[in-house]
Design a protein around this motif. Structure first.
Motif, PDB file in Angstrom:
ATOM      1  N   LYS A 257       0.827  -1.245  -0.062  1.00  0.00           N
ATOM      2  CA  LYS A 257       0.068  -0.021   0.053  1.00  0.00           C
ATOM      3  C   LYS A 257       0.754   1.334   0.075  1.00  0.00           C
ATOM      4  N   ASP A 258       2.017   1.267   0.392  1.00  0.00           N
ATOM      5  CA  ASP A 258       2.972   2.180   0.434  1.00  0.00           C
ATOM      6  C   ASP A 258       4.018   2.057  -0.327  1.00  0.00           C
ATOM      7  N   ALA A 259       4.096   2.192  -1.561  1.00  0.00           N
ATOM      8  CA  ALA A 259       5.102   1.832  -2.312  1.00  0.00           C
ATOM      9  C   ALA A 259       6.332   2.545  -2.372  1.00  0.00           C
ATOM     10  N   THR A 260       6.204   3.972  -2.125  1.00  0.00           N
ATOM     11  CA  THR A 260       7.146   4.768  -1.954  1.00  0.00           C
ATOM     12  C   THR A 260       8.007   4.845  -0.645  1.00  0.00           C
ATOM     13  N   ALA A 261       7.566   4.282   0.174  1.00  0.00           N
ATOM     14  CA  ALA A 261       8.081   4.309   1.538  1.00  0.00           C
ATOM     15  C   ALA A 261       9.516   4.177   1.747  1.00  0.00           C
ATOM     16  N   GLY A 262      10.125   5.148   2.474  1.00  0.00           N
ATOM     17  CA  GLY A 262      11.565   5.088   2.351  1.00  0.00           C
ATOM     18  C   GLY A 262      12.178   4.587   4.034  1.00  0.00           C
ATOM     19  N   PHE A 263      11.334   4.001   4.790  1.00  0.00           N
ATOM     20  CA  PHE A 263      11.601   3.562   5.983  1.00  0.00           C
ATOM     21  C   PHE A 263      11.434   2.173   6.082  1.00  0.00           C
ATOM     22  N   LYS A 264      12.753   1.477   6.105  1.00  0.00           N
ATOM     23  CA  LYS A 264      12.411  -0.167   5.762  1.00  0.00           C
ATOM     24  C   LYS A 264      13.581  -0.747   6.656  1.00  0.00           C
ATOM     25  N   CYS A 265      13.260  -2.102   7.035  1.00  0.00           N
ATOM     26  CA  CYS A 265      14.589  -2.845   7.455  1.00  0.00           C
ATOM     27  C   CYS A 265      14.457  -4.000   6.550  1.00  0.00           C
ATOM     28  N   TYR A 266      15.756  -4.224   6.048  1.00  0.00           N
ATOM     29  CA  TYR A 266      15.957  -5.487   5.181  1.00  0.00           C
ATOM     30  C   TYR A 266      16.741  -6.664   5.977  1.00  0.00           C
ATOM     31  N   HIS A 267      16.569  -7.845   5.906  1.00  0.00           N
ATOM     32  CA  HIS A 267      17.422  -8.842   6.408  1.00  0.00           C
ATOM     33  C   HIS A 267      18.466  -8.840   5.228  1.00  0.00           C
ATOM     34  N   ARG A 268      19.713  -9.107   5.613  1.00  0.00           N
ATOM     35  CA  ARG A 268      20.768  -9.019   4.616  1.00  0.00           C
ATOM     36  C   ARG A 268      20.603  -9.864   3.350  1.00  0.00           C
ATOM     37  N   SER A 269      19.790 -10.943   3.830  1.00  0.00           N
ATOM     38  CA  SER A 269      19.516 -11.935   2.407  1.00  0.00           C
ATOM     39  C   SER A 269      18.839 -11.210   1.253  1.00  0.00           C
ATOM     40  N   VAL A 270      17.851 -10.339   1.597  1.00  0.00           N
ATOM     41  CA  VAL A 270      17.506  -9.571   0.629  1.00  0.00           C
ATOM     42  C   VAL A 270      18.404  -8.762  -0.166  1.00  0.00           C
ATOM     43  N   LEU A 271      19.230  -8.083   0.419  1.00  0.00           N
ATOM     44  CA  LEU A 271      20.166  -7.292  -0.276  1.00  0.00           C
ATOM     45  C   LEU A 271      20.988  -8.057  -1.217  1.00  0.00           C
ATOM     46  N   GLN A 272      21.435  -9.373  -0.542  1.00  0.00           N
ATOM     47  CA  GLN A 272      22.484 -10.073  -1.027  1.00  0.00           C
ATOM     48  C   GLN A 272      22.052 -10.768  -2.496  1.00  0.00           C
ATOM     49  N   ILE A 273      20.669 -11.005  -2.404  1.00  0.00           N
ATOM     50  CA  ILE A 273      19.918 -11.628  -3.709  1.00  0.00           C
ATOM     51  C   ILE A 273      19.727 -10.709  -4.769  1.00  0.00           C
ATOM     52  N   ILE A 274      19.276  -9.490  -4.497  1.00  0.00           N
ATOM     53  CA  ILE A 274      18.962  -8.261  -5.301  1.00  0.00           C
ATOM     54  C   ILE A 274      20.467  -7.904  -5.833  1.00  0.00           C
ATOM     55  N   ASP A 275      20.547  -7.838  -7.078  1.00  0.00           N
ATOM     56  CA  ASP A 275      21.848  -7.416  -7.782  1.00  0.00           C
ATOM     57  C   ASP A 275      21.710  -5.741  -7.819  1.00  0.00           C
ATOM     58  N   LEU A 276      22.393  -5.327  -6.659  1.00  0.00           N
ATOM     59  CA  LEU A 276      22.303  -3.633  -6.489  1.00  0.00           C
ATOM     60  C   LEU A 276      22.550  -3.100  -7.851  1.00  0.00           C
ATOM     61  N   ASP A 277      23.783  -3.380  -8.311  1.00  0.00           N
ATOM     62  CA  ASP A 277      24.267  -2.869  -9.692  1.00  0.00           C
ATOM     63  C   ASP A 277      23.321  -2.714 -10.517  1.00  0.00           C
ATOM     64  N   ARG A 278      22.195  -3.480 -10.469  1.00  0.00           N
ATOM     65  CA  ARG A 278      21.141  -3.584 -11.743  1.00  0.00           C
ATOM     66  C   ARG A 278      20.003  -2.515 -11.249  1.00  0.00           C
ATOM     67  N   ILE A 279      19.943  -2.108 -10.042  1.00  0.00           N
ATOM     68  CA  ILE A 279      18.985  -1.214  -9.746  1.00  0.00           C
ATOM     69  C   ILE A 279      19.372   0.591 -10.474  1.00  0.00           C
ATOM     70  N   ARG A 280      18.215   0.595 -11.131  1.00  0.00           N
ATOM     71  CA  ARG A 280      18.401   1.852 -12.305  1.00  0.00           C
ATOM     72  C   ARG A 280      18.173   3.241 -11.717  1.00  0.00           C
ATOM     73  N   PHE A 281      17.050   3.279 -10.850  1.00  0.00           N
ATOM     74  CA  PHE A 281      16.516   4.651 -10.443  1.00  0.00           C
ATOM     75  C   PHE A 281      17.313   5.109  -9.335  1.00  0.00           C
ATOM     76  N   ILE A 282      17.345   6.675  -9.192  1.00  0.00           N
ATOM     77  CA  ILE A 282      17.879   7.484  -8.358  1.00  0.00           C
ATOM     78  C   ILE A 282      17.055   8.208  -7.407  1.00  0.00           C
ATOM     79  N   GLY A 283      15.792   8.428  -7.802  1.00  0.00           N
ATOM     80  CA  GLY A 283      14.997   9.383  -6.869  1.00  0.00           C
ATOM     81  C   GLY A 283      13.675   8.295  -6.193  1.00  0.00           C
ATOM     82  N   TYR A 284      12.727   8.804  -5.840  1.00  0.00           N
ATOM     83  CA  TYR A 284      11.474   7.869  -5.198  1.00  0.00           C
ATOM     84  C   TYR A 284      11.154   6.451  -5.972  1.00  0.00           C
TER      85      TYR A 284
END
Length: 243
Positions: free
Chosen positions: A156-183
């Motif tokens: 419901k709040d897709a643009t929220a910027g207050f989050k907690c990630y388990h490290r496994s999420v950030l390990q699986i996501i290829d951070l270098d493929r994230i393209r956008f810089i703003g919201y």
């Protein structure tokens, strides 16, 4: 050393940063903090260095040469957190729109309830926004509905910027493929985590508009998010999300 790292990008947040760090560092849960500062001309980094002396080994500072966007700042912070073996990596704003007392609720959602991503949500239990003009509340609320319709993800709040990630999420996501810089960055991270079938929980929070400093929102950032959602959805058809 804590298992929790809070990543906070800053640009000209000298009016907020010292008090914010004090509030985070004195929570009942032990949080370390990484400030990612984009060469703020108002001396934000100098204030962070003062706090470092008061709380040795708890506050870290990554100084970048120029202002280059929210997404790249967070990605730099996420990579740092992974390299330092933090188990839970948080993101939050520097302007007190996110209440430091809610950090422990996001942490408990992941650490105790078994979720991979906890989102501090303004809209999961009504509209919980304080001191925003009605026009901005409506734009933000209906933007999340638009994002749900395009992407199909039930957040419901897709643009929220207050989050907690388990490290496994950030390990699986290829951070270098994230393209956008703003919201749109916030949307892309949630969308990617959802496509990988991570367990996601929205935790209701009260979002309070900043009272000090200047907002970084612009029409360019808004339109990046508006059009970027369509590009994200199209790209998702050509990528496998296996873990």
């Amino acid at each position: 050393m804590s298992t929790c790292l809070v990543v906070i990008p800053t640009y000209n947040e000298s009016e907020n940063i010292s008090m914010l760090l004090e509030d985070i560092l004195n929570q009942s849960v032990l949080f370390d903090v990484l400030i990612v500062d984009d060469n703020s001309p108002d001396g934000t980094a100098l204030l962070v260095k003062e706090i470092q002396h008061k709380y040795p080994g708890r506050v870290y500072l990554l100084e970048r040469e120029k202002k280059s966007g929210l997404g790249p700042a967070y990605i730099a912070g996420f990579k740092y957190g992974l390299q330092q073996n933090y188990l839970y990596i948080f993101e939050m704003d520097a302007d007190f729109s996110h209440d430091p007392d809610d950090l422990s609720r996001l942490y408990e959602t992941c650490a105790n309830d078994g979720y991979d991503l906890a989102i501090g949500s303004r809209y999961v239990s009504g509209v919980n926004v304080v001191n925003w003009p009605m026009s901005r509340v409506l734009v933000s609320f209906f933007a999340s509905i638009y994002i749900q319709m395009i992407t199909g993800m039930p957040i419901k709040d897709a643009t929220a910027g207050f989050k907690c990630y388990h490290r496994s999420v950030l390990q699986i996501i290829d951070l270098d493929r994230i393209r956008f810089i703003g919201y749109a960055f916030q949307i892309e991270m949630k969308f990617t985590a959802w496509l990988y079938d991570f367990k996601i929980k929205e935790v209701p929070i009260i979002f309070t508009n900043r009272t000090k400093g200047v907002s970084k929102m612009s029409s360019r950032i808004f339109w990046e998010a508006f059009t970027g959602v369509i590009h994200m959805k199209i790209r998702s058809f050509f990528r496998k999300y296996n873990r």
